[in-house]
Write a protein that holds these residues in place. Structure first.
Motif, PDB file in Angstrom:
ATOM      1  N   LEU A   1       4.657   5.296  15.486  1.00 34.17           N
ATOM      2  CA  LEU A   1       3.492   5.187  14.740  1.00 34.17           C
ATOM      3  C   LEU A   1       3.945   5.395  13.324  1.00 34.17           C
ATOM      4  N   VAL A   2       4.016   4.224  12.269  1.00 35.81           N
ATOM      5  CA  VAL A   2       4.644   4.424  10.796  1.00 35.81           C
ATOM      6  C   VAL A   2       2.807   4.794   9.761  1.00 35.81           C
ATOM      7  N   LEU A   3       2.971   5.769   9.308  1.00 32.67           N
ATOM      8  CA  LEU A   3       2.058   5.440   8.200  1.00 32.67           C
ATOM      9  C   LEU A   3       2.199   5.604   6.777  1.00 32.67           C
ATOM     10  N   ARG A   4       3.736   5.185   6.621  1.00 34.45           N
ATOM     11  CA  ARG A   4       3.811   5.507   4.679  1.00 34.45           C
ATOM     12  C   ARG A   4       4.430   4.040   4.375  1.00 34.45           C
ATOM     13  N   GLY A   5       4.731   3.381   3.479  1.00 33.20           N
ATOM     14  CA  GLY A   5       5.693   1.940   3.593  1.00 33.20           C
ATOM     15  C   GLY A   5       4.478   1.476   2.220  1.00 33.20           C
ATOM     16  N   PRO A   6       4.980   0.346   1.893  1.00 32.47           N
ATOM     17  CA  PRO A   6       3.750  -0.590   1.088  1.00 32.47           C
ATOM     18  C   PRO A   6       3.562  -1.027   1.589  1.00 32.47           C
ATOM     19  N   ILE A   7       2.173  -1.917   0.824  1.00 30.76           N
ATOM     20  CA  ILE A   7       0.684  -2.387   1.191  1.00 30.76           C
ATOM     21  C   ILE A   7       1.027  -3.551   1.833  1.00 30.76           C
ATOM     22  N   LEU A   8      -0.097  -3.938   2.823  1.00 28.58           N
ATOM     23  CA  LEU A   8       0.520  -4.903   4.470  1.00 28.58           C
ATOM     24  C   LEU A   8      -0.463  -5.907   3.267  1.00 28.58           C
ATOM     25  N   HIS A   9      -0.050  -6.959   3.716  1.00 29.89           N
ATOM     26  CA  HIS A   9      -1.507  -8.430   3.215  1.00 29.89           C
ATOM     27  C   HIS A   9      -1.630  -9.125   3.849  1.00 29.89           C
ATOM     28  N   THR A  10      -1.363  -8.792   5.851  1.00 25.87           N
ATOM     29  CA  THR A  10      -1.990  -8.906   6.561  1.00 25.87           C
ATOM     30  C   THR A  10      -3.549  -8.918   7.069  1.00 25.87           C
ATOM     31  N   THR A  11      -4.268  -9.700   7.610  1.00 27.41           N
ATOM     32  CA  THR A  11      -5.453 -10.007   8.101  1.00 27.41           C
ATOM     33  C   THR A  11      -5.836  -8.130   8.828  1.00 27.41           C
ATOM     34  N   GLU A  12      -4.811  -7.948   9.859  1.00 22.73           N
ATOM     35  CA  GLU A  12      -5.604  -6.565  10.640  1.00 22.73           C
ATOM     36  C   GLU A  12      -5.211  -5.995  10.037  1.00 22.73           C
ATOM     37  N   LYS A  13      -4.299  -5.868   8.921  1.00 21.20           N
ATOM     38  CA  LYS A  13      -3.695  -4.057   8.089  1.00 21.20           C
ATOM     39  C   LYS A  13      -2.344  -3.399   9.393  1.00 21.20           C
ATOM     40  N   TRP A  14      -1.933  -4.527  10.164  1.00 18.26           N
ATOM     41  CA  TRP A  14      -1.178  -3.542  10.798  1.00 18.26           C
ATOM     42  C   TRP A  14      -0.144  -4.099  11.201  1.00 18.26           C
ATOM     43  N   ILE A  15       1.199  -3.943  11.057  1.00 17.09           N
ATOM     44  CA  ILE A  15       2.312  -5.321  11.913  1.00 17.09           C
ATOM     45  C   ILE A  15       2.925  -4.437  13.304  1.00 17.09           C
ATOM     46  N   TRP A  16       3.554  -5.161  14.071  1.00 16.38           N
ATOM     47  CA  TRP A  16       4.163  -4.573  14.876  1.00 16.38           C
ATOM     48  C   TRP A  16       5.540  -4.995  14.811  1.00 16.38           C
ATOM     49  N   ASN A  17       6.427  -3.894  14.470  1.00 15.66           N
ATOM     50  CA  ASN A  17       7.580  -3.933  14.143  1.00 15.66           C
ATOM     51  C   ASN A  17       8.923  -3.962  15.033  1.00 15.66           C
ATOM     52  N   SER A  18       9.184  -5.194  16.042  1.00 14.75           N
ATOM     53  CA  SER A  18       9.472  -5.309  17.225  1.00 14.75           C
ATOM     54  C   SER A  18      11.408  -4.426  17.299  1.00 14.75           C
TER      55      SER A  18
END
Length: 255
Positions: free
Chosen positions: A162-179
């Motif tokens: 789990l990563v809690l740092r970095g740029p603002i996420l503009h996705t609706t869910e406010k999370w992304i999976w970086n495979s």
């Protein structure tokens, strides 16, 4: 969706199998080797390496950063005359006020203005600071340090994080999976109960075993788990970018 994102989403699970020299570049590989070799260095060898690298940086600042050259000249200091780490104390301090007042003269003259972008710090210790960054710079050397830490803590590139740092996420869910990196990246700007409940479900879904992020964000998430009496076992919690206060350490341990 951009072509790069499409390719990454399709090939992401295979990227960890690509050798680091192709995936991250030669500078990443060199730094990874230095970090591995440094495990066997004695204190004197470490000190010598630190001094050599620091002096290279100071000379570059003298040659290309107007503020440093003017400041050091006024003190009768030349970085080529510095012969040990102990002499670093001769250099004048730089604080947020000076950075704000001398933003442009603190920018390197050997980087064309078209490559400079204005960025800000997170402001976790107060008012955010502005500074210029070379847009061509990448994080692959920093990633070498992070990978080295993960290895020391018993994790690998295959460990889901789990990563809690970095740029603002503009996705609706406010999370992304970086495979490609096995990272569940969640927005630190949405750490309320509603979103943290969603993040927790995604952690279960992707089998997260470790957390990496800003200490304040990790502590906020830990507080949510404690308050909701939720138990979620992890191998490792790695804080970054901020000082860890005792109450945060205890809260994270409790969670």
């Amino acid at each position: 969706m951009r072509l790069k994102q499409v390719i990454k989403s399709q090939l992401g699970p295979l990227l960890p199998l690509v050798p680091d020299r192709f995936r991250f570049g030669i500078n990443h590989v060199k730094m990874s080797k230095v970090l591995a070799d440094a495990e066997s260095w004695d204190a004197d060898r470490i000190k010598d390496f630190q001094f050599i690298e620091l002096k290279k940086l100071l000379i570059q600042c003298w040659d290309y950063v107007p503020y440093y050259r003017k400041s050091w000249e006024s003190q009768g200091i030349h970085p080529r005359d510095i012969s040990s780490l102990d002499e670093i104390n001769k250099l004048p301090f730089l604080d947020k006020k000076l950075i704000k007042e001398n933003l442009h003269s603190l920018s390197s003259t050997n980087i064309h203005k078209k490559h400079k972008i204005l960025v800000t710090t997170g402001g976790s210790s107060g008012t955010p600071s502005q500074l210029y960054k070379d847009r061509r710079a990448n994080n692959n050397i920093e990633w070498a340090f992070i990978q080295h830490l993960w290895k020391q803590l018993g994790c690998s590139a295959r460990t889901h994080r789990l990563v809690l740092r970095g740029p603002i996420l503009h996705t609706t869910e406010k999370w992304i999976w970086n495979s490609s990196e096995n990272e569940l990246i969640c927005s630190t700007y949405h750490l309320d109960d509603e979103y943290m409940a969603i993040f927790l479900e995604r952690m279960k879904e992707y089998g997260v075993e470790a957390i990496h992020g800003h200490v304040s964000s990790i502590a906020t998430f830990a507080q949510y788990l404690v308050r909701k009496e939720i138990i979620f076992k992890l191998k490792v919690v790695l804080g970054s970018s901020e000082r860890v206060f005792p109450f945060q350490r205890e809260l994270i341990k409790k969670a």
